[in-house]
Scaffold this motif. Structure first.
Motif, short mmCIF file in Angstrom:
data_model
loop_
_atom_site.label_atom_id
_atom_site.label_comp_id
_atom_site.label_asym_id
_atom_site.label_seq_id
_atom_site.Cartn_x
_atom_site.Cartn_y
_atom_site.Cartn_z
N PHE A 1 -6.90 4.18 4.75
CA PHE A 1 -6.78 2.90 4.91
C PHE A 1 -7.54 2.61 6.13
CE2 PHE A 1 -3.64 -0.52 7.16
CZ PHE A 1 -4.24 -1.32 6.35
N TYR B 1 -6.53 5.62 8.61
CA TYR B 1 -5.19 5.96 8.62
C TYR B 1 -5.17 6.91 7.26
CZ TYR B 1 -0.04 6.61 8.67
OH TYR B 1 1.34 7.29 8.39
N VAL C 1 -4.17 9.84 11.79
CA VAL C 1 -4.92 8.71 12.36
C VAL C 1 -6.06 9.15 12.99
CG1 VAL C 1 -4.70 6.57 14.12
CG2 VAL C 1 -2.72 7.34 12.87
N LEU C 2 -7.36 8.39 12.59
CA LEU C 2 -8.51 8.60 13.43
C LEU C 2 -9.07 7.66 13.97
CD1 LEU C 2 -11.21 10.34 13.81
CD2 LEU C 2 -11.78 9.92 11.62
N VAL D 1 -10.57 2.20 12.81
CA VAL D 1 -9.48 3.12 12.92
C VAL D 1 -9.00 3.49 11.36
CG1 VAL D 1 -6.84 3.01 12.84
CG2 VAL D 1 -8.16 2.18 14.89
N GLY E 1 5.32 0.58 3.61
CA GLY E 1 4.08 0.65 2.80
C GLY E 1 3.55 -0.88 2.55
N HIS F 1 -10.52 -4.89 6.64
CA HIS F 1 -9.48 -3.91 6.05
C HIS F 1 -9.46 -3.49 4.79
CE1 HIS F 1 -6.88 -7.52 6.38
NE2 HIS F 1 -6.04 -6.76 5.81
N ASN G 1 -11.05 10.74 18.19
CA ASN G 1 -9.71 11.33 18.49
C ASN G 1 -8.89 10.99 17.28
OD1 ASN G 1 -7.69 12.03 20.19
ND2 ASN G 1 -6.98 9.88 20.11
N SER G 2 -8.01 12.09 17.12
CA SER G 2 -7.01 12.08 16.02
C SER G 2 -5.62 12.36 16.31
CB SER G 2 -7.43 13.08 14.88
OG SER G 2 -8.51 12.73 14.27
N PHE G 3 -4.84 11.77 15.70
CA PHE G 3 -3.50 12.15 15.99
C PHE G 3 -2.42 12.13 14.68
CE2 PHE G 3 -3.48 7.83 17.23
CZ PHE G 3 -2.43 7.19 16.50
N LEU H 1 0.92 -1.19 -0.07
CA LEU H 1 0.06 0.07 0.05
C LEU H 1 1.03 1.17 -0.06
CD1 LEU H 1 -2.70 1.07 0.09
CD2 LEU H 1 -2.78 0.86 2.76
N LEU I 1 -4.21 8.43 3.84
CA LEU I 1 -2.91 8.19 3.02
C LEU I 1 -2.67 9.26 2.04
CD1 LEU I 1 -4.14 4.42 2.23
CD2 LEU I 1 -2.29 5.17 3.76
N LEU J 1 -10.61 -1.23 19.28
CA LEU J 1 -9.27 -1.62 18.62
C LEU J 1 -8.09 -0.73 19.30
CD1 LEU J 1 -10.77 -0.88 15.00
CD2 LEU J 1 -10.24 -3.12 16.28
N ILE K 1 -9.52 -0.13 9.16
CA ILE K 1 -9.66 -1.48 9.70
C ILE K 1 -10.68 -1.47 11.07
CG2 ILE K 1 -8.19 -3.09 11.35
CD1 ILE K 1 -6.30 -0.08 9.72
N TYR K 2 -11.66 -2.46 10.79
CA TYR K 2 -12.94 -2.54 11.70
C TYR K 2 -12.91 -4.07 12.12
CZ TYR K 2 -15.54 -3.19 7.56
OH TYR K 2 -16.04 -3.76 6.44
N PHE L 1 -1.28 4.38 -3.92
CA PHE L 1 -1.93 3.93 -2.74
C PHE L 1 -3.22 2.96 -3.12
CE2 PHE L 1 -0.11 7.52 -0.71
CZ PHE L 1 0.84 6.84 0.15
#
Lengths: 194, 194
Positions: free
Chosen positions: A150, A100, A127-128, A98, B125, A68, B5-7, A9, A102, B66, A152-153, A14
């Motif tokens: 990207f 991410y 990242v959220l 989650v 990646g 994902h 929440n984000s970072f 990825l 890209l 998660l 993921i759950y 991507f």
């Protein structure tokens, strides 16, 4: 299915180097979701545009597994409202997700069944965490770039699209003077009115 | 805790802009895991080196949530064996994990309770899916770069370090003529011998 599995990825595109499903969502699948109904009908009469695409990696849809893949929301607007995903609750409400980011620029619009709402910005490297119980919709606020994430759950989450189709999201993201602006959705059905 | 929440997780450093725990694992916590016991003792007598670090985002440790964060394995060797994580099964064995490699070069060494094994390469990646039931250990095979991964796993997974501490991994990654080589672990306890 039970062997470890890898794929690539990588930027700038991507697109996952391996995937099981490629889902394409067109304008016609978003009836009633855009604020400007005339603009929606006008665009649809000309071309059933692709609003977003999802590349999914297949895994068993059970607790303990992680589904994902990659989401791509294309740039564009219906009236002043940006291209976006349908948005959904998870059928098993107590499941998180989650993201991410890209590529691109956008916002995640979220709300709970009680009508609490939140909006978080998306941009590369962000990242959220969408906690359990929060419906979520990706909105592409860039004028000429895809929004790519990207995701993921949990494998048992499921997708509940129907609730959002009926009640809408409380907040919409429209362009005003070239900038994204958060507005109240006048057609939103508040918890008491459902 | 229940708000989205984000970072940020951006290169070239990839240290999360926000986290709750910073775990530092030193050589002294890896007794009996490295093949070359003399080399292990010799290095430890001089300095209890930091082998790897983990930045964790806190979430409730329940199904549906998660857990996620960033793992950093530093470069180095004990004898000819590369720096690596302890490695573990999940306590709830039927839980998976997703890795997204951010930086560096390495391998994920994996095995099931039945003794099946697998090794997957990690490089920037690369997405790796560790299915439920597979123990996993990150190994940094680069000579001068950190191996960094973003990991996500179910909130109820838990960590079982004890099983690997007792039985070891079936395969080890050693440097031979400047290249990583997979060898059998002579001290591995096979399922029948446990």
């Amino acid at each position: 299915m039970d062997k470890p599995n890898s794929f690539e990825l990588t930027g700038p595109e991507f697109i996952p180097s391996q995937y099981d499903h490629h889902i394409v969502r067109k304008l016609s699948s978003m009836v009633g979701q855009y604020l400007d109904i005339e603009a929606y009908q006008e665009i649809l009469a000309k071309d059933d545009l692709v609003l977003y695409e999802v590349y999914e990696i297949k895994r068993p849809e059970v607790a303990g597994e992680l589904l994902h893949g990659v989401s791509i929301v294309h740039p564009g607007k219906v009236g002043q409202e940006y291209f976006m995903t349908k948005g959904h609750f998870h059928t098993v409400l107590n499941t998180a997700e989650v993201y991410y980011c890209l590529k691109g620029q956008g916002m995640m619009v979220m709300e709970t069944p009680e009508g609490d709402w939140a909006i978080e910005e998306l941009y590369p490297g962000r990242v959220l965490y969408v906690p359990p119980r929060w419906a979520h919709r990706s909105v592409n606020t860039a004028s000429n770039s895809d929004l790519m994430t990207f995701f993921i759950y949990p494998g048992n989450s499921g997708h509940d699209y129907g609730t959002i189709e009926q009640q809408g999201f409380r907040k919409l993201i429209l362009e005003e003077a070239g900038q994204p602006k958060v507005i109240d959705n006048p057609r939103w059905k508040a918890p008491g009115a459902r």
